[in-house]
Design a protein around this motif. Structure first.
Motif, PDB file in Angstrom:
ATOM      1  N   UNK A 187      12.717  51.699  -8.765  1.00  0.00           N
ATOM      2  CA  UNK A 187      14.081  51.233  -8.488  1.00  0.00           C
ATOM      3  C   UNK A 187      15.091  51.889  -9.431  1.00  0.00           C
ATOM      4  N   UNK A 188      14.646  52.118 -10.675  1.00  0.00           N
ATOM      5  CA  UNK A 188      15.531  52.727 -11.661  1.00  0.00           C
ATOM      6  C   UNK A 188      15.930  54.135 -11.225  1.00  0.00           C
ATOM      7  N   UNK A 190      15.647  55.355  -8.188  1.00  0.00           N
ATOM      8  CA  UNK A 190      16.321  55.300  -6.891  1.00  0.00           C
ATOM      9  C   UNK A 190      17.824  55.187  -7.053  1.00  0.00           C
ATOM     10  N   UNK A 191      18.249  54.526  -8.145  1.00  0.00           N
ATOM     11  CA  UNK A 191      19.679  54.374  -8.394  1.00  0.00           C
ATOM     12  C   UNK A 191      20.349  55.740  -8.415  1.00  0.00           C
TER      13      UNK A 191
ATOM     14  N   UNK B   2      14.819  45.331 -14.412  1.00  0.00           N
ATOM     15  CA  UNK B   2      15.856  46.108 -15.073  1.00  0.00           C
ATOM     16  C   UNK B   2      16.273  47.283 -14.186  1.00  0.00           C
ATOM     17  N   UNK B   3      15.267  47.947 -13.604  1.00  0.00           N
ATOM     18  CA  UNK B   3      15.556  49.070 -12.720  1.00  0.00           C
ATOM     19  C   UNK B   3      16.434  48.648 -11.558  1.00  0.00           C
ATOM     20  N   UNK B   4      16.121  47.471 -11.001  1.00  0.00           N
ATOM     21  CA  UNK B   4      16.906  46.948  -9.887  1.00  0.00           C
ATOM     22  C   UNK B   4      18.352  46.719 -10.290  1.00  0.00           C
ATOM     23  N   UNK B   6      19.983  48.323 -12.662  1.00  0.00           N
ATOM     24  CA  UNK B   6      20.636  49.630 -12.800  1.00  0.00           C
ATOM     25  C   UNK B   6      21.067  50.150 -11.425  1.00  0.00           C
ATOM     26  N   UNK B   7      20.173  49.986 -10.441  1.00  0.00           N
ATOM     27  CA  UNK B   7      20.502  50.423  -9.081  1.00  0.00           C
ATOM     28  C   UNK B   7      21.698  49.630  -8.553  1.00  0.00           C
ATOM     29  N   UNK B   8      21.689  48.317  -8.759  1.00  0.00           N
ATOM     30  CA  UNK B   8      22.817  47.486  -8.317  1.00  0.00           C
ATOM     31  C   UNK B   8      24.130  47.969  -8.913  1.00  0.00           C
ATOM     32  N   UNK B  10      24.890  51.028 -10.229  1.00  0.00           N
ATOM     33  CA  UNK B  10      25.298  52.358  -9.779  1.00  0.00           C
ATOM     34  C   UNK B  10      25.956  52.285  -8.401  1.00  0.00           C
ATOM     35  N   UNK B  11      25.257  51.618  -7.467  1.00  0.00           N
ATOM     36  CA  UNK B  11      25.822  51.495  -6.124  1.00  0.00           C
ATOM     37  C   UNK B  11      27.108  50.673  -6.161  1.00  0.00           C
TER      38      UNK B  11
END
Lengths: 276, 243
Positions: A187-188, A190-191, B2-4, B6-8, B10-11
């Protein structure tokens, strides 16, 4: 007969990759109805992404200094090149699964470079329709926009397409390299990989300063489509992105690939095996 | 997790860039959204992303494919309800590590307009939970199609493509042209994300807000009923090899 002789003469170094890719293509087409649904879904993805851009222009005429036909050029370039990169190396994002299940060790048994094996282990033909949507947008945009064609314009267009595909592919490779450390952290990355695609289709003039830094220069998404489109349309760039930067896309591509290969190397060095 | 996040983020910031530019280009408001309410829409929607199922994947579809579902049918619980309840539980929990930080970061770094009346929050939270549940009761339909199709990847991808769009994930559905809005409202997707956001951010208030919750409940009842019928029919159709 001469043809067979010639193909036989090609060094056997590539024969393995060719055989794998050919078998992958055959296997995808063998389940006909599933393949057709896949093609349709992937085309629909492209259409919906285009619709998301169009919807905003349904409300306003100019966004980030561009009108809809001009943005269509940015979208077409970005989405076509991204889809081609996705088709060729997009399956690299299954690496975390291979690492977790320990199946990656199988790759080590073969006498071929790991990264090349991973890249050629699959090719997603279903992405063809999505690339087709991008290509159609690009061709329409090139026809209806007022572009004063010259040799330089044609050269820039070709250069941009090649470099943009390289930039998007490199995004998948560095993301794969980092998976050796993250294990569960797709997920990291994918951002930046999918966020990068979204960013590449936008007119970068609307970005805030941190976004310009991140997707303008660290991951040079703006150079993959927006800045070259400005140059083709002979429009000035926003602050910090003059349109002559369009000629720097090869630098961006080299930077991304350098970064990707270093990340990949770090990852592989870190990998201890699946314990099998 | 945490990765999720970061994605949230950025988008979220990319959406802020595009949608704020749209609001400004339209002269300060577009279809009733100003910069503050657009920001609220963006960050609440990003916060819900970890909880509302817009990707169409469900562990249960794997169980149908490999036959484990036969064991589920032996248990003295309703398979449909148990599956949905498990997923909704996980999703509501995800609001804590992913939902709240997204909204908090958006509020701190970008700023947003939030409603002042407590009813918006109370009704908004109710609507949010119903929205999450509708997403899983609908994805359950995608999964049970596996009783007949075995491989459901095709419709799962179709669901993933369409649900985000019609749920108003990238562009609020109020910005859709009329025909597209009508099409979106004919699906359960706005009930999953758009309606809870409208209520939580105070865009829809009073009787209209209760109306939206009513629409959500109707979709919930409808999808649950179809899911129940398909589960019963699929159970008769089910054939597990080996044993």
């Amino acid at each position: 007969m001469t043809l067979t002789a010639e193909t036989d003469a090609i060094p056997t170094r590539f024969a393995g990759y060719r055989a794998v890719l050919a078998s992958r293509m055959r296997s995808q087409r063998s389940y006909r109805s599933n393949f057709v649904i896949d093609l349709a879904s992937s085309g629909l993805v492209g259409l919906i992404e285009l619709a998301e851009v169009w919807l905003l222009f349904h409300q306003v005429t100019v966004l980030g200094g561009l009108n809809f036909t001009q943005v269509l050029l940015v979208f077409g370039l970005a989405d076509m090149c991204y889809s081609i990169a996705d088709m060729v190396v997009g399956h690299c994002d299954t690496l975390p699964k291979y690492i977790r299940e320990g199946t990656l060790d199988v790759f080590y048994l073969r006498p071929q470079p790991l990264l090349l094996q991973l890249m050629t282990s699959d090719i997603s033909l279903r992405r063809l329709t999505r690339a087709g949507i991008g290509l159609t947008s690009l061709v329409i945009a090139l026809c209806i926009n007022d572009i004063h064609w010259s040799v330089a314009h044609v050269a820039l267009l070709v250069l941009t397409i090649v470099c943009a595909i390289a930039i998007f592919s490199a995004m998948y490779i560095w993301a794969a390299g980092v998976q050796f450390f993250l294990i569960q952290g797709a997920e990291f990355t994918n951002a930046f990989v999918y966020g990068g695609r979204y960013a590449a289709t936008q007119p970068a003039a609307v970005w805030s300063l941190p976004l310009k830094g991140l997707f303008g220069f660290v991951f040079p998404m703006a150079l993959a489509a927006y800045v070259p489109a400005l140059r083709l349309l002979d429009l000035p760039g926003p602050a910090g992105m003059p349109n002559w930067l369009a000629w720097c896309t090869p630098v961006a591509a080299v930077w991304m690939w350098g970064f990707a290969l270093i990340m990949w190397r770090f990852g592989v060095r870190h990998y201890q095996g699946g314990g099998g | 997790m945490f990765g999720g996040l970061v994605a949230n983020m950025t988008f979220g910031f990319l959406k802020v860039a595009m949608l704020f530019a749209t609001v400004r280009a339209a002269g300060g408001t577009v279809q009733g959204y100003d910069v503050g309410s657009m920001s609220a829409y963006i960050w609440v929607s990003q916060g819900m992303l970890g909880s509302v199922n817009l990707h169409g994947r469900l562990d249960f579809s794997e169980r149908i494919k490999n036959g484990d579902v036969a064991v589920d049918f032996l248990r003295p619980v309703n398979v449909q309800m148990a599956t949905i309840a498990t997923e909704v539980g996980k999703a509501v929990f995800a609001l804590i590590p992913r939902g709240l930080p997204s909204v908090a970061i958006g509020a701190l770094l970008v700023g947003m307009t939030m409603p002042t009346s407590p009813t918006a929050y109370v009704l908004g939270l109710v609507s949010l939970v119903i929205g999450i549940t509708v997403s899983f009761s609908t994805v359950y339909l995608v999964a049970v199609a596996g009783f007949w199709l075995i491989e459901t990847r095709g419709i799962q991808i179709l669901y993933m493509v369409l649900s985000g769009f019609f749920a108003g994930l990238f562009v609020p559905i109020a910005l859709f042209p009329d025909w597209l809005l009508a099409l979106a409202e004919a699906t359960p997707c706005p009930s999953m994300m758009m309606y809870p956001i409208d209520i939580l951010t105070g865009r829809t208030t009073g009787g209209a807000a209760y109306g939206l919750v009513g629409v959500q409940l109707a979709w919930l009842a409808g999808t649950l009923l179809i899911g129940h019928l398909l589960t019963t029919a699929g159970r008769r159709k089910l054939e597990v090899q080996g044993g």
